[in-house]
Design an enzyme around this catalytic site. Sequence first.
Site: not given
Length: 304
Positions: A130, A133-134
Amino acid sequence: MYDIIIVGAGTAGMSAAIYGQRAGKRTLLLDGKGFGGQILNSPEIENYPGIKHISGFEFAAGLYEQASSLGAEIVYEKVVAVAAAEKGKTVKTETGTYEGKTVILATGAKNRPLGLKDEEKFVGAGVSYCASCDGAFFRDRAVAVVGGGNTALEDAEILSGLAEAVYLVHRRSAFRGEEANVKRLAQKSNVEFVLDSVPEELIGDSTVSGLRVKNVRSGESRILEVQGVFVAIGQMPDNGDFANVAKLDEKGYIRAGEDCLVSTPGIFAAGDCRTKKVRQLTTAAADGAAAAIAAVEYINSMEI
Ligand code: NDP
């Protein structure tokens, strides 16, 4: 006893809950991870009719607010088994058991892993599924994105704004994703396309320090010196626990048509978890509505 128990609180599941509650049925949503599902990974949605622009989080939060304000109960427990008896269904989670007149399976799909040695070990230590997200963990570092679909192209674009260098590794010479996305990426000075190439090995001790890729045409291997590897090679279903009540196709998706009916009466499948050609936000929401309406009809016809 609940009227409708929905397994999975993604777009399909929450849409089903909205329709179930509005039909006056007592609805329970169960999800082991929280609400939202896959759409939480999309920073921007621009293809949902009627909404010009919205983030995945805002979209999911809106569904949650709508379902819960209508009275749907949402419990964060992972469902491990569903059993069907004549009069009702039993849904077991890791910590409890629930009874329902009907069940809607809206389990979505999970990220497909590359299948490389140590891939699991490196999750959270360089391997991610992701980018939104990261991605921020890789500011000013070098990363690889693997895949050739729209997710990989979007991930590469997000990361090009954060990382120093982005290698986009794809196994063929042409991308599957949209041409407009490819053109935008091709103009970025810190993005390199590594085509006709497959990942062979994750390199590193406790964290990733490189990715070995092999060119499938020349047979040559090359080490990309990256600290992050973002895997975006599509999704796969996760329906094994429900094969006793819903027949699966050869890829593991639940066999159900547009009517969302599965092989067991009173059980329905909605969204990405079922056999279908187009897996999009719109089709997930549409399935949620169709499955809930079918469940309501089933309850009313059985007078249970
Ligand atoms: P896709 O299935 O579209 O693409 C998966 C990619 O991964 C393909 O390029 C495929 O290669 C490659 N791949 C698959 N298995 C492997 C493997 N084992 N090793 C290496 N590469 C592999 O998945 P996406 O997640 O990109 O997209 C899913 C759907 O969601 C699509 O319909 C997409 O258009 C849509 N989407 C829409 C967005 C939007 O509208 N904003 C954003 C993101 C996704 P190959 O091409 O050779 O098969």
